[in-house]
Enzyme design. Sequence first.
Site, PDB file in Angstrom:
ATOM      1  N   HIS A  43      -2.431   5.146   6.587  1.00  0.00           N
ATOM      2  CA  HIS A  43      -1.078   5.678   6.711  1.00  0.00           C
ATOM      3  C   HIS A  43      -1.094   7.151   6.315  1.00  0.00           C
ATOM      4  O   HIS A  43      -1.904   7.575   5.484  1.00  0.00           O
ATOM      5  CB  HIS A  43      -0.110   4.951   5.776  1.00  0.00           C
ATOM      6  N   CYS A  64       0.829  -1.212   0.000  1.00  0.00           N
ATOM      7  CA  CYS A  64       0.000   0.000   0.000  1.00  0.00           C
ATOM      8  C   CYS A  64       0.859   1.256   0.000  1.00  0.00           C
ATOM      9  O   CYS A  64       0.651   2.162  -0.818  1.00  0.00           O
ATOM     10  CB  CYS A  64      -0.951  -0.019   1.196  1.00  0.00           C
TER      11      CYS A  64
END
Length: 345
Positions: free
Chosen positions: A223, A143
């Site tokens: 994130h 990711c």
Amino acid sequence: MKDKVKVAINGYGVIGKRVADAVQLQDDMELAGVCDVVSDWRIKMAAHKNYPVFAFDSASQDQMSKGGIQVEGTLEDLLGKCDIVVDCTPKKIASQNIEKYKAAGLKFIVQGGEKHETTGHSFSAENNYDTALGLDATRVVSCNTTSIVRTLTSLKRAGLLKKARGTLLRRATDPWESHLNGIINTLVPEPEIPSHQGPDAQSVDPELDVITAAVKVPETLSHLHYWNVQLTREATREEVLEAFGNSSRIALIDYQDGLSANNAVKELMLSLNRPYGDMYEVAVWQDMLKVVGDELFYAYLVDNQAIVIPETIDAIRALTGIEENAQASIQKTNAALGVQKGTFI
């Protein structure tokens, strides 16, 4: 029209269930089945959706059957019904499965938890789709790496990228496992600089001059990245935004619009009726973005559970050759998943 590609999903967890749903939305793909070792609510949801369910082995099949799940067979049976396998099993497990795929003569895709050497090719659709055409295997990068390659590729194609330095604030665990893992009341820096994401981005594009540092933080939603990029020349903020705008998988958000934290952006995704509240795009704060001479500063959010899903769909098309044009595949995937370009609202 070409026959639909039959796709098998091995590992029906956070990524696997999303890939399965995404495959179902494509008009050139067919879900051959999903496979797992568990017999709890997770695989029962697959059965609830009428997905063909397969067990990894006979022991897993017995447990699933005892749990009231209709099982079509084992992984070996599933491999006889598909053209390509997407391995979404936990980190380091996929590398133990690939000999099975090779023996069955199947193409396969692994996820970013595996090493680049597992397949010899690492994939990001907007960067290197063409190099994956017809390959036997590829790895969809993680990711964080996906977000890095997407954003830096946009700057590179605009002739603006010289070198990039990024700091990553990494979620501690997946939300559904918050009660099992994670950290509380502390921050855990990765012990080495560069952290692994920079070299991983270079496995997709060796020309990228990128160094990353990462810190694990006590939250689970997404994130957050901060980037300092040296540009090839003095540029304007508008030029940078135009470069990002040329990616169909980067979306812009505004801090001043109330989207000042990752939980607010998650709520926005839920308000947009995204499945699981997923965000496939990199969400860049446009009102935080600043250019000073030849230096660029920006920040963005990464949905660790969703960003690799469109990449995986494109990787299926590239490996099987059902679409040789990168932009055609990307547009098809984006339309099916509702990926947005520009701003969300």
